[in-house]
Write an enzyme that holds these catalytic residues in place. Structure first.
Site, PDB file in Angstrom:
ATOM      1  N   SER A   1      44.525  59.708  36.067  1.00 17.72           N
ATOM      2  CA  SER A   1      45.067  60.951  36.622  1.00 17.72           C
ATOM      3  C   SER A   1      44.769  61.048  38.100  1.00 17.72           C
ATOM      4  O   SER A   1      43.747  60.531  38.580  1.00 17.72           O
ATOM      5  CB  SER A   1      44.403  62.113  35.889  1.00 17.72           C
ATOM      6  OG  SER A   1      44.626  63.314  36.571  1.00 17.72           O
TER       7      SER A   1
ATOM      8  N   LYS B   1      37.699  60.442  33.166  1.00 13.85           N
ATOM      9  CA  LYS B   1      38.719  59.497  33.652  1.00 13.85           C
ATOM     10  C   LYS B   1      38.082  58.483  34.614  1.00 13.85           C
ATOM     11  O   LYS B   1      38.387  57.281  34.556  1.00 13.85           O
ATOM     12  CB  LYS B   1      39.855  60.253  34.351  1.00 13.85           C
ATOM     13  CG  LYS B   1      40.687  61.126  33.427  1.00 13.85           C
ATOM     14  CD  LYS B   1      41.527  60.301  32.455  1.00 13.85           C
ATOM     15  CE  LYS B   1      42.332  61.162  31.503  1.00 13.85           C
ATOM     16  NZ  LYS B   1      42.897  60.429  30.360  1.00 13.85           N
TER      17      LYS B   1
ATOM     18  N   TYR C   1      36.261  66.578  32.532  1.00  8.38           N
ATOM     19  CA  TYR C   1      37.522  65.866  32.262  1.00  8.38           C
ATOM     20  C   TYR C   1      37.745  64.784  33.312  1.00  8.38           C
ATOM     21  O   TYR C   1      37.976  63.610  32.979  1.00  8.38           O
ATOM     22  CB  TYR C   1      38.707  66.853  32.246  1.00  8.38           C
ATOM     23  CG  TYR C   1      40.048  66.153  32.261  1.00  8.38           C
ATOM     24  CD1 TYR C   1      40.487  65.429  31.159  1.00  8.38           C
ATOM     25  CD2 TYR C   1      40.874  66.183  33.398  1.00  8.38           C
ATOM     26  CE1 TYR C   1      41.714  64.765  31.176  1.00  8.38           C
ATOM     27  CE2 TYR C   1      42.091  65.520  33.423  1.00  8.38           C
ATOM     28  CZ  TYR C   1      42.500  64.808  32.309  1.00  8.38           C
ATOM     29  OH  TYR C   1      43.710  64.144  32.345  1.00  8.38           O
TER      30      TYR C   1
HETATM   31  P1  NAD Z   1      48.736  65.574  24.816  1.00 13.51           P
HETATM   32  O1  NAD Z   1      47.561  66.387  24.422  1.00 13.51           O
HETATM   33  O2  NAD Z   1      50.091  66.143  24.611  1.00 13.51           O
HETATM   34  O3  NAD Z   1      48.668  64.126  24.120  1.00 13.51           O
HETATM   35  C1  NAD Z   1      47.461  63.513  23.760  1.00 13.51           C
HETATM   36  C2  NAD Z   1      47.582  63.101  22.304  1.00 13.51           C
HETATM   37  O4  NAD Z   1      46.385  62.435  21.915  1.00 13.51           O
HETATM   38  C3  NAD Z   1      47.783  64.282  21.363  1.00 13.51           C
HETATM   39  O5  NAD Z   1      48.895  64.025  20.523  1.00 13.51           O
HETATM   40  C4  NAD Z   1      46.483  64.333  20.559  1.00 13.51           C
HETATM   41  O6  NAD Z   1      46.693  64.797  19.243  1.00 13.51           O
HETATM   42  C5  NAD Z   1      46.025  62.884  20.627  1.00 13.51           C
HETATM   43  N1  NAD Z   1      44.571  62.677  20.495  1.00 13.51           N
HETATM   44  C6  NAD Z   1      43.578  63.284  21.192  1.00 13.51           C
HETATM   45  N2  NAD Z   1      42.388  62.781  20.832  1.00 13.51           N
HETATM   46  C7  NAD Z   1      42.627  61.811  19.910  1.00 13.51           C
HETATM   47  C8  NAD Z   1      41.800  60.926  19.162  1.00 13.51           C
HETATM   48  N3  NAD Z   1      40.469  60.948  19.295  1.00 13.51           N
HETATM   49  N4  NAD Z   1      42.390  60.058  18.317  1.00 13.51           N
HETATM   50  C9  NAD Z   1      43.744  60.039  18.168  1.00 13.51           C
HETATM   51  N5  NAD Z   1      44.568  60.862  18.836  1.00 13.51           N
HETATM   52  C10 NAD Z   1      44.018  61.743  19.696  1.00 13.51           C
HETATM   53  O7  NAD Z   1      48.521  65.195  26.366  1.00 13.51           O
HETATM   54  P2  NAD Z   1      49.502  64.475  27.392  1.00 13.51           P
HETATM   55  O8  NAD Z   1      49.846  65.469  28.448  1.00 13.51           O
HETATM   56  O9  NAD Z   1      50.576  63.768  26.681  1.00 13.51           O
HETATM   57  O10 NAD Z   1      48.485  63.451  28.060  1.00 13.51           O
HETATM   58  C11 NAD Z   1      48.372  62.100  27.626  1.00 13.51           C
HETATM   59  C12 NAD Z   1      47.314  61.392  28.454  1.00 13.51           C
HETATM   60  O11 NAD Z   1      47.668  61.478  29.833  1.00 13.51           O
HETATM   61  C13 NAD Z   1      45.920  62.007  28.338  1.00 13.51           C
HETATM   62  O12 NAD Z   1      44.973  60.957  28.340  1.00 13.51           O
HETATM   63  C14 NAD Z   1      45.777  62.823  29.595  1.00 13.51           C
HETATM   64  O13 NAD Z   1      44.440  62.966  30.009  1.00 13.51           O
HETATM   65  C15 NAD Z   1      46.576  61.989  30.585  1.00 13.51           C
HETATM   66  N6  NAD Z   1      47.099  62.771  31.709  1.00 13.51           N
HETATM   67  C16 NAD Z   1      47.873  63.859  31.471  1.00 13.51           C
HETATM   68  C17 NAD Z   1      48.325  64.626  32.535  1.00 13.51           C
HETATM   69  C18 NAD Z   1      49.157  65.890  32.297  1.00 13.51           C
HETATM   70  O14 NAD Z   1      49.257  66.721  33.203  1.00 13.51           O
HETATM   71  N7  NAD Z   1      49.797  66.073  31.151  1.00 13.51           N
HETATM   72  C19 NAD Z   1      48.010  64.268  33.851  1.00 13.51           C
HETATM   73  C20 NAD Z   1      47.242  63.113  34.059  1.00 13.51           C
HETATM   74  C21 NAD Z   1      46.781  62.383  32.971  1.00 13.51           C
END
Ligand code: NAD
Ligand code: UDP
Length: 338
Positions: A126, A154, A150
């Protein structure tokens, strides 16, 4: 049938859109998700969009025995690792949950991959790893820091991956630093589905527009930016998803590790986003300027040139498309998928 791509967290927001992009590029996604922040309905929707249902395993990345079975049975050619917790405020209140899920979960996954002889990984990092940048646009060599658990999770995972590649050059690792993913698939069938009151700007705006929330609070009108509100690099989630397909092609072509920003290279202020949304939805978004939110920064946008050079990828969808697609998703699914 080609060997699948294991997509951890593939039922979530970015994961489900990436499944669409993978299928469109001829890959077979195998989703592993514990559904702690998503619904399996998103995969039924992926099937409605593409005609292909991703392979599906309900489970947790911290379950080493399950991972071992899944890797032995399906022999994936690479892992795209989205699974994790992502709410900054919650991470301050429950740091252990974040270190356990994000850092602990990732090391268990890496261990299982190593034991299975699978060493191809794309990791969701991120722009938060840049902390409060000294200037914009931000390039990959900027110093990294974190101000909350958080962000620290990362940073730690990025370092673990660096150590791993240092110890064993057979690993191929992509560390992708996302800026602000927003919008939804153009079908309106999948999109961002936050639980409770959204923390992020875009889902908050769409919920105000649809009448679920009364008004937007704009956090700060006195930032050192052209209109005084925060500036971010909002990237359409389908552009981001296609960035993963490009990263996968690069990863499978060349060993080693690479780290790239996935952003548009353009800044957009909170008020510019409100105006673009009103223009594209035909709805008013009442807002009030309130004090700054703790931990926020003035401006953050990417130098997106490395991704272009290395992956031959760049974001194509503009702000109007982002708003129109987010609105289509919100209108068709006023209560999300759950
Ligand atoms: P999201 O919460 O929609 O998706 C994450 C998924 O992981 C969910 O479906 C959740 O059920 C699953 N999950 C969480 N812990 C788990 C575990 N221990 N075992 C199995 N499944 C698990 O989030 P997103 O927005 O799709 O983000 C995806 C990734 O991208 C994350 O790692 C997040 O930190 C990173 N990210 C997101 C953003 C943002 O703004 N959305 C920005 C930068 C980085
Ligand atoms: N923001 C806002 N009101 C909200 C949510 C966010 O004014 O209800 C602002 C926030 O202060 C920042 C920008 O919108 O300037 C993007 O915030 P978001 O939480 O979506 O992403 P961040 O960049 O903080 O990860």
């Amino acid at each position: 049938m080609p060997l699948p791509i294991l997509v951890t967290g593939g039922a979530g927001y970015i994961g489900s859109h990436t499944c669409v992009a993978l299928i469109e590029a001829g890959h077979v996604p195998l989703v592993l998700d514990n559904l702690c922040n998503s619904s399996v309905e998103s995969l039924a929707r992926v099937q409605r969009i593409t005609g292909v249902r991703p392979l599906w395993v309900e489970g947790d990345i911290r379950d080493a025995a399950l991972l071992q079975r899944v890797l032995a049975e399906h022999r994936p050619q690479a892992v795209i690792h989205f699974a994790g917790l992502k709410a900054v405020g919650e991470s301050v209140r429950e740091p252990l949950a974040y270190y356990d899920n994000n850092v602990g979960g990732t090391t268990i996954l890496l261990q299982a991959m190593q034991e299975a002889g699978l060493r191809n990984l794309i990791f969701s990092s991120s722009a938060t790893v840049y902390g409060n940048p000294a200037s914009v646009p931000i390039s990959e060599d900027f110093p990294r820091s974190a101000t909350n658990p958080y962000g620290r999770s990362k940073l730690m995972i990025e370092d673990i991956l660096g150590d791993l590649v240092g110890a064993d050059p057979r690993w191929r690792v992509a560390r992708l630093r996302y800026f602000n993913p927003v919008g939804a698939h153009a079908s309106g069938l999948i999109g961002e589905d936050p639980r409770g009151i959204p923390n992020n700007l875009m889902p908050y705006i769409t919920q105000v527009a649809v009448g679920r929330l009364p008004e937007l609070q704009v956090f700060g009108g006195d930032w050192p930016t052209p209109d005084g509100t925060g500036v971010r690099d909002f990237i359409h989630v389908m552009d981001l998803a296609e960035g993963h397909v490009a990263a996968l092609a690069h990863l499978l072509g060349e060993p080693g590790m690479f780290t790239v920003n996935l952003g548009t290279g353009q800044g957009c202020s909170v008020l510019q986003m409100v105006q673009a949304f009103e223009r594209n939805s035909g709805r008013r978004v009442p807002y009030r300027i309130v004090p700054r939110r703790a931990g926020d920064i003035a401006a953050c946008w990417a130098d997106a040139s490395a991704a272009h050079r290395l992956l031959h990828w760049q974001a194509r969808r503009d702000l109007d498309t982002i708003c129109a697609d987010a609105w289509r998703w919100q209108q068709a699914n006023p209560q999300g998928l759950r």
